[in-house]
Motif scaffolding. Sequence first.
Motif, PDB file in Angstrom:
ATOM      1  N   ALA A  11       0.858  -1.191   0.000  1.00 40.74           N
ATOM      2  CA  ALA A  11       0.000   0.000   0.000  1.00 40.74           C
ATOM      3  C   ALA A  11       0.888   1.233   0.000  1.00 40.74           C
ATOM      4  O   ALA A  11       1.632   1.475   0.950  1.00 40.74           O
ATOM      5  CB  ALA A  11      -0.909  -0.006   1.212  1.00 40.74           C
ATOM      6  N   LYS A  12       0.803   2.020  -1.072  1.00 43.43           N
ATOM      7  CA  LYS A  12       1.598   3.249  -1.171  1.00 43.43           C
ATOM      8  C   LYS A  12       0.756   4.429  -0.712  1.00 43.43           C
ATOM      9  O   LYS A  12      -0.299   4.724  -1.270  1.00 43.43           O
ATOM     10  CB  LYS A  12       2.066   3.450  -2.617  1.00 43.43           C
ATOM     11  N   GLN A  13       1.254   5.104   0.292  1.00 47.93           N
ATOM     12  CA  GLN A  13       0.542   6.192   0.932  1.00 47.93           C
ATOM     13  C   GLN A  13       0.694   7.485   0.139  1.00 47.93           C
ATOM     14  O   GLN A  13       1.787   7.853  -0.265  1.00 47.93           O
ATOM     15  CB  GLN A  13       1.124   6.353   2.335  1.00 47.93           C
ATOM     16  N   ASN A  14      -0.430   8.179  -0.111  1.00 47.47           N
ATOM     17  CA  ASN A  14      -0.420   9.458  -0.814  1.00 47.47           C
ATOM     18  C   ASN A  14      -1.062  10.506   0.074  1.00 47.47           C
ATOM     19  O   ASN A  14      -2.148  10.296   0.632  1.00 47.47           O
ATOM     20  CB  ASN A  14      -1.189   9.361  -2.134  1.00 47.47           C
ATOM     21  N   ILE A  15      -0.400  11.661   0.186  1.00 53.88           N
ATOM     22  CA  ILE A  15      -0.833  12.682   1.144  1.00 53.88           C
ATOM     23  C   ILE A  15      -0.815  14.058   0.509  1.00 53.88           C
ATOM     24  O   ILE A  15       0.088  14.392  -0.255  1.00 53.88           O
ATOM     25  CB  ILE A  15       0.091  12.689   2.384  1.00 53.88           C
ATOM     26  N   LEU A  16      -1.835  14.847   0.829  1.00 52.75           N
ATOM     27  CA  LEU A  16      -1.812  16.280   0.588  1.00 52.75           C
ATOM     28  C   LEU A  16      -1.707  16.920   1.961  1.00 52.75           C
ATOM     29  O   LEU A  16      -2.635  16.846   2.767  1.00 52.75           O
ATOM     30  CB  LEU A  16      -3.066  16.743  -0.142  1.00 52.75           C
ATOM     31  N   GLU A  17      -0.572  17.538   2.254  1.00 50.84           N
ATOM     32  CA  GLU A  17      -0.263  17.982   3.604  1.00 50.84           C
ATOM     33  C   GLU A  17      -1.264  18.980   4.153  1.00 50.84           C
ATOM     34  O   GLU A  17      -1.863  18.777   5.206  1.00 50.84           O
ATOM     35  CB  GLU A  17       1.148  18.572   3.623  1.00 50.84           C
ATOM     36  N   GLY A  18      -1.467  20.092   3.490  1.00 53.95           N
ATOM     37  CA  GLY A  18      -2.386  21.104   3.963  1.00 53.95           C
ATOM     38  C   GLY A  18      -1.873  21.841   5.181  1.00 53.95           C
ATOM     39  O   GLY A  18      -0.775  21.607   5.678  1.00 53.95           O
ATOM     40  N   HIS A  19      -2.696  22.744   5.697  1.00 56.93           N
ATOM     41  CA  HIS A  19      -2.316  23.570   6.838  1.00 56.93           C
ATOM     42  C   HIS A  19      -2.661  22.843   8.134  1.00 56.93           C
ATOM     43  O   HIS A  19      -3.687  22.175   8.222  1.00 56.93           O
ATOM     44  CB  HIS A  19      -3.051  24.917   6.789  1.00 56.93           C
ATOM     45  N   PRO A  20      -1.832  22.946   9.183  1.00 52.91           N
ATOM     46  CA  PRO A  20      -2.101  22.224  10.434  1.00 52.91           C
ATOM     47  C   PRO A  20      -3.211  22.832  11.285  1.00 52.91           C
ATOM     48  O   PRO A  20      -3.539  22.289  12.336  1.00 52.91           O
ATOM     49  CB  PRO A  20      -0.752  22.303  11.168  1.00 52.91           C
ATOM     50  N   ARG A  21      -3.777  23.960  10.870  1.00 48.93           N
ATOM     51  CA  ARG A  21      -4.878  24.558  11.620  1.00 48.93           C
ATOM     52  C   ARG A  21      -6.188  24.387  10.855  1.00 48.93           C
ATOM     53  O   ARG A  21      -6.218  24.476   9.632  1.00 48.93           O
ATOM     54  CB  ARG A  21      -4.622  26.042  11.877  1.00 48.93           C
ATOM     55  N   GLU A  22      -7.256  24.169  11.619  1.00 46.41           N
ATOM     56  CA  GLU A  22      -8.557  23.949  11.002  1.00 46.41           C
ATOM     57  C   GLU A  22      -9.636  24.639  11.825  1.00 46.41           C
ATOM     58  O   GLU A  22      -9.661  24.532  13.054  1.00 46.41           O
ATOM     59  CB  GLU A  22      -8.862  22.460  10.900  1.00 46.41           C
ATOM     60  N   VAL A  23     -10.532  25.347  11.144  1.00 47.92           N
ATOM     61  CA  VAL A  23     -11.671  26.008  11.781  1.00 47.92           C
ATOM     62  C   VAL A  23     -12.946  25.477  11.130  1.00 47.92           C
ATOM     63  O   VAL A  23     -13.034  25.397   9.902  1.00 47.92           O
ATOM     64  CB  VAL A  23     -11.595  27.540  11.636  1.00 47.92           C
ATOM     65  N   SER A  24     -13.923  25.114  11.926  1.00 51.00           N
ATOM     66  CA  SER A  24     -15.173  24.605  11.385  1.00 51.00           C
ATOM     67  C   SER A  24     -16.356  25.182  12.146  1.00 51.00           C
ATOM     68  O   SER A  24     -16.249  25.515  13.335  1.00 51.00           O
ATOM     69  CB  SER A  24     -15.221  23.067  11.457  1.00 51.00           C
ATOM     70  N   VAL A  25     -17.481  25.301  11.452  1.00 50.16           N
ATOM     71  CA  VAL A  25     -18.713  25.825  12.029  1.00 50.16           C
ATOM     72  C   VAL A  25     -19.857  24.928  11.580  1.00 50.16           C
ATOM     73  O   VAL A  25     -19.919  24.523  10.407  1.00 50.16           O
ATOM     74  CB  VAL A  25     -18.970  27.285  11.594  1.00 50.16           C
ATOM     75  N   GLY A  26     -20.752  24.599  12.491  1.00 54.60           N
ATOM     76  CA  GLY A  26     -21.879  23.754  12.145  1.00 54.60           C
ATOM     77  C   GLY A  26     -23.138  24.176  12.888  1.00 54.60           C
ATOM     78  O   GLY A  26     -23.072  24.801  13.953  1.00 54.60           O
ATOM     79  N   VAL A  27     -24.291  23.843  12.304  1.00 58.81           N
ATOM     80  CA  VAL A  27     -25.581  24.136  12.923  1.00 58.81           C
ATOM     81  C   VAL A  27     -26.435  22.881  12.897  1.00 58.81           C
ATOM     82  O   VAL A  27     -26.239  21.987  12.064  1.00 58.81           O
ATOM     83  CB  VAL A  27     -26.320  25.294  12.214  1.00 58.81           C
ATOM     84  N   GLY A  28     -27.361  22.802  13.821  1.00 63.87           N
ATOM     85  CA  GLY A  28     -28.271  21.670  13.889  1.00 63.87           C
ATOM     86  C   GLY A  28     -29.621  22.113  14.414  1.00 63.87           C
ATOM     87  O   GLY A  28     -29.819  23.256  14.834  1.00 63.87           O
ATOM     88  N   LEU A  29     -30.565  21.170  14.393  1.00 66.41           N
ATOM     89  CA  LEU A  29     -31.926  21.453  14.841  1.00 66.41           C
ATOM     90  C   LEU A  29     -32.456  20.246  15.574  1.00 66.41           C
ATOM     91  O   LEU A  29     -32.256  19.104  15.151  1.00 66.41           O
ATOM     92  CB  LEU A  29     -32.822  21.786  13.645  1.00 66.41           C
ATOM     93  N   ASN A  30     -33.109  20.498  16.703  1.00 64.58           N
ATOM     94  CA  ASN A  30     -33.641  19.421  17.503  1.00 64.58           C
ATOM     95  C   ASN A  30     -34.832  19.951  18.289  1.00 64.58           C
ATOM     96  O   ASN A  30     -34.719  20.987  18.954  1.00 64.58           O
ATOM     97  CB  ASN A  30     -32.543  18.903  18.448  1.00 64.58           C
TER      98      ASN A  30
END
Length: 586
Positions: free
Chosen positions: A242-261
């Motif tokens: 298995a040959k591993q393939n990676i796109l490094e990207g930035h080590p910081r991540e910001v996410s926002v989500g909404v829901g309903l209940n």
Amino acid sequence: MSSTFPTIFFMTFAIGLIAGSAQARSVETRVCDSLILEGRERISFSSSEVRLLCGDPQVKDWKVIPRSQRIFHLRTFLQSRGFFSVTPIDSHDSVLRVALGQPTLISSISLVDIPVGLRVWSEDAFTGDRLTPDALAEIEQRVKHRLGQIGFACLELDTQGDAITGKVTIRLKSGKPQILVSVEEQLVPGLAPGTLRRFDAFVVGEMYNVDNMTLTGYRVVSNGIVRNFFFDSVCTDDGVVAKQNILEGHPREVSVGVGLNTDRGIMARASWAQTRLDSRGSSLSAAVSASFKGGQFHSEQISLDSHWYFLNEPSRFHLRSLVMFKRLSDNRMDYLGAEVGISPATTWDTSSHGGSVSLGPLLKGERKFRGEGRDQTYYLGLKSELNFVTHDFELRRGDPHSGFEWLNSVMVSRKGILADYSANTFRSRFTHLLPFGSTRRSEVIFGVRTELSGTLLPENEGGMASLPPSLRHYLGGSSNLRGFNFQEVPGELGALTSYYLGTELRAIGWLPFGLDLLAFTDVGTASPESLDFSSNWFASPGAGLRWRSPAGVLRFSVAHGFVLGSKLPGDSRSHWQFHLTLGEEF
């Protein structure tokens, strides 16, 4: 003469009806002034296809398309739609008229030289569909995926469809089951070699499984340590590399989500994460969440979570620390809480299952503003968590289909050891999904979910009156007894023991517009005594709909709650209840 006339009249009338019906069923598609199609359905073409069939008066070299070239392109475009019997029936005054004929339908699918007894799909999965290149590609892809689940990493298939009979034949030209012998890593700057192996859902030395390779990539990307991750499988005489393939990207991540209940109203969550803090891939994350429902229900929570991989060699073992502040207000309680904890933790995987375990101290404090229990409390406890999950459940968590998940937690505290009371609390939740009756277009999934929660108290410390609000147990709402309102069972005081069992049937592909049909039955009990199941039992049969919208899974249910064995005639707790959730699954 008198008997012959009616016979001739009715024969003529019948022939006219048949001819008129045949003519009515025939429709004409005018692609352009120089190309007309005749058949039983109207065919639409894209603008690029029309240009190849009719030419382009704005471009000198494309003004006139030769007849032979036009027919060649027309055959190609119609074959992609399942029409293989294309016959030019008329050509005069530069107008080409073409009879479409009947589309070819798939009549059967034969698998040749493929393992005996291998179930790829139901017998009628593709029968009756049009024989098109896209259909053949989908059939072949399904066979490849199924074979990839049992070790066929590198295989060649010969797929052929008979344009006259509609018979499809798929032959295994080459390939055999193989074990996974090694992984070739693509190094990530700043990360030690082997760091990403803690996400592996496979075991080197065991049979190759394409789903386990996909799940590994899903875990890596979900963790945020890199932005993209996948494997290329290379077959050798010894097995699969298995040959591993990676796109490094930035080590910081910001996410926002909404829901309903309908239980807690509108919910929102924002998070920030910093991965690759060191060469072993430690991480730090912060999250803020809030919910609002009218003027009574609202909650806010702030948490800081870290995973520290401190060993010199890459390992799954790490220390997890948590700092959290919470303000919770609902129909039963209103309190402010804080907790700080640290626990050694690790994960593991076999070829079909995964799991995690942690054990460590947790210090909690609460200040009550409304609800049952003591007004202010603090306690230091020893908390442990033990979880199991099958790979198929984890891989399709966003669209549950099969497998099981078992989540367990226990916390023990003793009065006098940084605690003003003693209590042992536990929670065990098990979910199992079983698909059956599967075809290409429809499927039924049977789900079972059960949960046991409880608190054990010493008799000499005031009993239930000494418990803070957060350690009291309730049932009711979208997550368990769906025939009752949120935390309606057993009442204001809560319980020391609660048990819930729910079954659900989800029918996929039976309704239009991507809607799934739900039918379910929930039962449960909540008792003021520890490990007691003699209190009233509650049941809530119901039905609902599920829709996987672009914003998340939307579920609507309506159920009737019943109090079983109640000694009160017409117990007021028996009633209809509906729930609407966005982003919540069974």
